[in-house]
Write a protein that holds these residues in place. Structure first.
Motif, PDB file in Angstrom:
ATOM      1  N   UNK A  94      40.196  47.957  38.332  1.00  0.00           N
ATOM      2  CA  UNK A  94      41.269  47.282  37.594  1.00  0.00           C
ATOM      3  C   UNK A  94      42.635  47.920  37.838  1.00  0.00           C
ATOM      4  N   UNK A  95      42.669  49.124  38.455  1.00  0.00           N
ATOM      5  CA  UNK A  95      43.958  49.722  38.812  1.00  0.00           C
ATOM      6  C   UNK A  95      44.466  49.196  40.148  1.00  0.00           C
ATOM      7  N   UNK A  96      43.620  48.460  40.868  1.00  0.00           N
ATOM      8  CA  UNK A  96      44.022  47.919  42.168  1.00  0.00           C
ATOM      9  C   UNK A  96      44.585  46.509  42.055  1.00  0.00           C
ATOM     10  N   UNK A  97      44.336  45.845  40.932  1.00  0.00           N
ATOM     11  CA  UNK A  97      44.825  44.484  40.742  1.00  0.00           C
ATOM     12  C   UNK A  97      45.007  44.212  39.256  1.00  0.00           C
ATOM     13  N   UNK A  98      45.969  43.348  38.937  1.00  0.00           N
ATOM     14  CA  UNK A  98      46.196  42.959  37.544  1.00  0.00           C
ATOM     15  C   UNK A  98      45.333  41.765  37.149  1.00  0.00           C
ATOM     16  N   UNK A  99      44.680  41.134  38.116  1.00  0.00           N
ATOM     17  CA  UNK A  99      43.898  39.934  37.837  1.00  0.00           C
ATOM     18  C   UNK A  99      42.542  40.280  37.233  1.00  0.00           C
ATOM     19  N   UNK A 100      42.153  39.498  36.247  1.00  0.00           N
ATOM     20  CA  UNK A 100      40.848  39.650  35.609  1.00  0.00           C
ATOM     21  C   UNK A 100      39.880  38.670  36.261  1.00  0.00           C
ATOM     22  N   UNK A 101      39.055  39.182  37.146  1.00  0.00           N
ATOM     23  CA  UNK A 101      38.140  38.345  37.910  1.00  0.00           C
ATOM     24  C   UNK A 101      36.702  38.668  37.527  1.00  0.00           C
ATOM     25  N   UNK A 102      35.933  37.669  37.071  1.00  0.00           N
ATOM     26  CA  UNK A 102      34.546  37.942  36.698  1.00  0.00           C
ATOM     27  C   UNK A 102      33.652  38.257  37.893  1.00  0.00           C
ATOM     28  N   UNK A 103      34.019  37.718  39.063  1.00  0.00           N
ATOM     29  CA  UNK A 103      33.208  37.934  40.260  1.00  0.00           C
ATOM     30  C   UNK A 103      34.116  38.323  41.418  1.00  0.00           C
ATOM     31  N   UNK A 104      33.941  39.516  41.903  1.00  0.00           N
ATOM     32  CA  UNK A 104      34.775  40.051  42.972  1.00  0.00           C
ATOM     33  C   UNK A 104      33.903  40.475  44.147  1.00  0.00           C
ATOM     34  N   UNK A 105      34.471  40.356  45.344  1.00  0.00           N
ATOM     35  CA  UNK A 105      33.892  40.983  46.517  1.00  0.00           C
ATOM     36  C   UNK A 105      34.833  42.099  46.957  1.00  0.00           C
ATOM     37  N   UNK A 106      34.305  43.300  47.054  1.00  0.00           N
ATOM     38  CA  UNK A 106      35.086  44.457  47.472  1.00  0.00           C
ATOM     39  C   UNK A 106      34.738  44.772  48.924  1.00  0.00           C
ATOM     40  N   UNK A 107      35.777  44.877  49.752  1.00  0.00           N
ATOM     41  CA  UNK A 107      35.582  45.202  51.168  1.00  0.00           C
ATOM     42  C   UNK A 107      36.242  46.548  51.444  1.00  0.00           C
TER      43      UNK A 107
END
Length: 501
Positions: free
Chosen positions: A229-242
């Motif tokens: 959550x420190x990398x983006x301000x968006x609240x996303x329920x499903x994320x893919x991290x690369x």
């Protein structure tokens, strides 16, 4: 194999050096025999990186190290696990690696002889990340498991992870920055030089804007927990991290903690592919969410099947999944296993488009729920092991998604005593079986399970550990990709033609 044309200027010294090197004879070359089939030989060196177990003062962590016996291994070797320096997930300041397990760099667990696991434990929030190297007879198939019990707070339950092999690229579907979730990406650098890492996040509408994750430095022999959550301000329920590594290499894993649903480690998914298998969905799962991502420029259309004990089943209302290019897609499958062993099998409806995928699994109901993750996993081509098993609460799930297969499952000696036991199982094509797990006779301590594919088609495997924590059905799932304990080595011979201009 590329050959470098060498000059004769160096004279006799160069000639002596070059003729000592064996080169592969090209197939069909004039005056030569066709290259012989490659032999498989045991690897001689293996490295692992284990993330810091927990930031909870209530955490109780057990470690287990195991090297299976490998045919053809000769000579001696050595292996050890050492504590890594880390920055505190709470303060961001250097926290060292104290807390009963010693300062950074100190050996904290000495692996045992091949065939016999060793175990250790640690308590509290300051238990360290570990880096380790095994050489010689300790290297082929070396695996290290850490399992943490947290009795209260965010992420309460069982959190388990098989320590990862350092690499330069990782995909993590099923991460999240939504309210109630606290997800940390742990990066551990086992080497003597710093690693430079880029982190990209992809949500439902594509890549999220973030400059913070670019060019992050992970110092030598250290670990960095990065709150997503420190990398983006968006609240996303499903994320893919690369995660990609510009320089060096790291071990990487996501610790996904939920305020109500417990938590577990999310390990990297198998590399992007047109067909994927997510093995070992618990029979009593009350909710399963499938998360997929297409990293290329082309949308992917997938058939969704559940490999059950009786064969493949199509989940009602979720026969197919459309994954838009560059976007994370999720579908809720509910209690898809319906009381039986199961594995998700994803195949292309038409043209194969590479995707990555993982599933979040929930057991229990109401306030007594716990969660874990199942990433798409490579097949067990030859052998795979899972350490840290106890006499009760271990489930081994085996899947043969294509052809039928024959496997041997071996329970090792115990870490404190006991004799190994082996059993052979036949898996029908398109099915998943939760097999009866063998337990070492006279078991003392923990033990390891080893799965060896004897014949037939590909086999995918997962191991689940379960425990009752004050009425919460706590569990953790580790998938078992092939241990890559052997490598193909072409048969070679001297070839003085490398000296010819």
């Amino acid at each position: 194999m590329n050959r470098t044309t060498l000059s004769l200027i160096a004279g006799a010294s160069a000639l002596a050096a070059v003729t000592a090197v064996a080169s592969l004879t090209a197939p069909g070359a004039a005056g030569t025999d066709t290259a012989r089939a490659a032999a498989r030989l045991p690897v001689e060196r293996t490295s692992v990186a284990c993330p810091a177990p927990s930031s909870s003062d209530l955490a109780e962590t057990s470690y287990a190290s195991f090297t299976p016996v490998t045919a053809g291994v000769t000579g001696e070797g050595k292996a050890e696990l050492r504590a890594a320096a880390r920055k505190s997930a709470k303060t961001g300041e250097d926290a060292g690696a104290e807390g009963g397990t010693g300062p950074a760099g100190k050996a904290v667990l000495k692996p045992g002889e091949p065939g016999t696991p060793t175990a250790g434990d640690a308590s509290g929030a300051e238990s360290p990340a570990l880096t380790g190297t095994a050489e010689g007879k300790y290297a082929p198939g070396w695996t290290v498991q850490q399992t943490t019990e947290v009795t209260a707070g965010t992420g309460r339950g069982l959190q388990g992870v098989a320590c990862t092999v350092p690499d330069t690229e990782f995909w993590f579907p099923a991460a999240s920055t939504e309210a109630g979730r606290t997800d940390y990406l742990h990066l551990t650098n086992p080497d003597d030089s710093a690693a430079v890492v880029d982190i990209e996040l992809y949500g439902a509408e594509g890549e999220l804007e973030s400059q913070v994750g670019q060019g992050m430095t992970v110092p030598p022999h250290s670990t960095e927990p990065i709150l997503l959550s420190t990398l983006t301000a968006e609240k996303q329920p499903n994320l893919t991290v690369h995660v990609t590594v510009r320089g060096g290499r790291v071990g990487a894993a996501v610790q996904a903690l939920d305020a109500k649903l417990g938590g577990d480690w999310l390990t990297a998914a198998a590399d992007p592919a047109g067909s994927l298998v997510l093995p070992g969905i618990p029979a009593d799962a009350t909710a399963v969410r499938l998360v997929a991502f297409s990293p290329g420029d082309t949308d992917a259309d997938l058939k969704v099947r559940l490999a059950s004990p009786s064969g493949e089943i199509t989940p009602a209302g979720n026969e197919t999944l459309h994954v838009k290019a560059g976007m994370t897609t999720a579908i809720d499958l509910g209690d898809v296993t319906r009381g039986e062993a199961g594995s998700l099998v994803l195949t292309p409806t038409d043209e194969a488009v590479p995707v990555v995928a993982a599933a979040r699994v929930i057991r229990g109901k109401g306030s007594a729920q716990e969660s874990a993750f199942v990433p798409a996993t490579r097949a067990v081509d030859s052998r795979a092991s899972a350490a840290g098993n106890t006499a009760k609460g271990t489930i081994l799930s085996l899947t043969a998604p294509g052809e039928s297969a024959k496997v041997e499952v071996t329970a090792s000696a115990g870490s404190e005593g006991g004799s190994p036991v082996s059993r052979t199982h036949t898996l029908k094509a398109g099915t998943t079986q939760n097999i009866e797990v063998p337990v070492p006779s006279g078991l003392e301590g923990s033990y390891a399970l080893t799965v060896e594919r004897l014949s037939g088609g590909p086999v995918h495997a997962a191991r689940t550990l379960t425990a009752d924590l004050d009425g919460v059905p706590a569990f953790t799932i580790q998938t078992l990709p092939d241990d890559q304990g052997t490598v193909s080595v072409p048969e070679t011979e001297q070839d003085l033609s490398v000296l010819q201009e």
